[in-house]
Design an enzyme around this catalytic site. Sequence first.
Site, PDB file in Angstrom:
ATOM      1  N   GLN A  14       0.913  -1.212  -0.016  1.00  0.00           N
ATOM      2  CA  GLN A  14       0.006  -0.068   0.135  1.00  0.00           C
ATOM      3  C   GLN A  14       0.856   1.292  -0.119  1.00  0.00           C
ATOM      4  O   GLN A  14       0.618   2.118  -0.812  1.00  0.00           O
ATOM      5  CB  GLN A  14      -0.925  -0.092   1.206  1.00  0.00           C
ATOM      6  N   LEU A  15       1.732   1.365   0.935  1.00  0.00           N
ATOM      7  CA  LEU A  15       2.714   2.485   0.950  1.00  0.00           C
ATOM      8  C   LEU A  15       3.617   2.429  -0.215  1.00  0.00           C
ATOM      9  O   LEU A  15       3.829   3.622  -0.651  1.00  0.00           O
ATOM     10  CB  LEU A  15       3.454   2.565   2.464  1.00  0.00           C
ATOM     11  N   ASP A  35      14.975  -9.662  -1.032  1.00  0.00           N
ATOM     12  CA  ASP A  35      14.308 -10.252   0.190  1.00  0.00           C
ATOM     13  C   ASP A  35      15.212  -9.758   1.619  1.00  0.00           C
ATOM     14  O   ASP A  35      16.176 -10.280   1.768  1.00  0.00           O
ATOM     15  CB  ASP A  35      14.538 -11.537  -0.019  1.00  0.00           C
ATOM     16  N   ALA A  58       6.789  -5.129   5.168  1.00  0.00           N
ATOM     17  CA  ALA A  58       6.839  -5.482   6.558  1.00  0.00           C
ATOM     18  C   ALA A  58       5.687  -6.886   6.541  1.00  0.00           C
ATOM     19  O   ALA A  58       5.103  -6.995   5.288  1.00  0.00           O
ATOM     20  CB  ALA A  58       6.114  -4.747   7.331  1.00  0.00           C
ATOM     21  N   TYR A  59       5.813  -7.760   7.411  1.00  0.00           N
ATOM     22  CA  TYR A  59       4.614  -8.660   7.520  1.00  0.00           C
ATOM     23  C   TYR A  59       3.652  -8.092   8.533  1.00  0.00           C
ATOM     24  O   TYR A  59       3.976  -7.881   9.611  1.00  0.00           O
ATOM     25  CB  TYR A  59       5.418 -10.008   8.019  1.00  0.00           C
ATOM     26  N   THR A  60       2.605  -8.226   8.037  1.00  0.00           N
ATOM     27  CA  THR A  60       1.402  -7.137   8.762  1.00  0.00           C
ATOM     28  C   THR A  60       0.293  -8.006   9.033  1.00  0.00           C
ATOM     29  O   THR A  60      -0.565  -7.429   9.949  1.00  0.00           O
ATOM     30  CB  THR A  60       0.957  -5.895   7.990  1.00  0.00           C
ATOM     31  N   TYR A 124       3.112  -9.538  16.269  1.00  0.00           N
ATOM     32  CA  TYR A 124       3.454  -8.610  15.611  1.00  0.00           C
ATOM     33  C   TYR A 124       4.081  -7.290  15.904  1.00  0.00           C
ATOM     34  O   TYR A 124       5.183  -6.724  15.768  1.00  0.00           O
ATOM     35  CB  TYR A 124       2.166  -8.205  14.713  1.00  0.00           C
ATOM     36  N   LYS A 128       7.786  -5.449  15.699  1.00  0.00           N
ATOM     37  CA  LYS A 128       7.934  -4.009  15.447  1.00  0.00           C
ATOM     38  C   LYS A 128       8.712  -3.254  16.210  1.00  0.00           C
ATOM     39  O   LYS A 128       9.658  -2.363  15.937  1.00  0.00           O
ATOM     40  CB  LYS A 128       6.498  -3.529  15.228  1.00  0.00           C
ATOM     41  N   TRP A 148      -3.286   2.486  11.407  1.00  0.00           N
ATOM     42  CA  TRP A 148      -4.712   2.218  10.630  1.00  0.00           C
ATOM     43  C   TRP A 148      -4.632   2.780   9.033  1.00  0.00           C
ATOM     44  O   TRP A 148      -5.213   3.761   8.653  1.00  0.00           O
ATOM     45  CB  TRP A 148      -5.767   2.946  11.110  1.00  0.00           C
TER      46      TRP A 148
END
Length: 284
Positions: A14-15, A35, A58-60, A124, A128, A148
């Site tokens: 998204q970003l 990777d 990131a893994y979100t 998670y 982070k 969000w």
Amino acid sequence: MDESRLLIVGANGQLGLALKAKYPKAKTTDINNLDISDKKSVDSYDWKSVDIILNAAAYTNVDEAETGEGRIIAWKVNTEGISNLVSVALENNLILIHISSEYVFDGSKSLHLESEPVSPLGVYGQTKAAADIIVKILPKHYLIRTSWVIGEGKNFVRTMLALGQKGVEPTVVNDQIGRLTFTSELVRAIDHLITNNLDYGIYNLSNSGEPSSWANITREIFKLANFKLSVKEISTAEYFIDKNGSAPRPMNSTLSLDKIQSTKFHSRDWLEDLKIYINKEKTT
């Protein structure tokens, strides 16, 4: 700033997509050609051609991170991956812009400052928070904590719009409080930091405006989309009572914006950006 010496990592998220639109001349990578969790992959990249790393990888999946397999992936990507980027940034005197999360906090405070000690609830958030500590080793870093996030791709607003189009009246939690962060706002802030050569360190970043619950945000989505549907409310505890293995969520996700705003950055209200976002969704 030489745009061609920017590297966008995680360029298809998204970003990442929003950053590519802002910086069309920047170098871009995704997991297929860089990777970050693989040290050999990171070490073999041509870092001499880079001045600034924009890390949007990131893994979100916060719930999947609570599983045995997901836990391993989350730590590998979110923490080991950042360690690898920090190593090459140190070796090559690079600036690292890293995106963190309000999940590094337990949500017990109604407003989170940059100085608040990390206190993550779930896997998670732990990955982070660990990455945040590693990033702070770097002399040249911008650590951006956000919440969000809404952009191109799967997200809460699109999920609610899809339900509304089907005539579904959703049941949405009413006790998690925060603000939406549109990727357009994140990109504006990132550009503000680097083009003005602002002090390195931690910056909170979300849209401004009145903090709200997911249930009330859904009502705003439906109102803007002209859906004549009601939204049923439920507490987080009730919502997850039969969902074993779900990640704990911070109840308060509101970030203080005083620091970024003190640099003459004028934050946009999330409701205004929500209107723009929904109008764009209607035309696509």
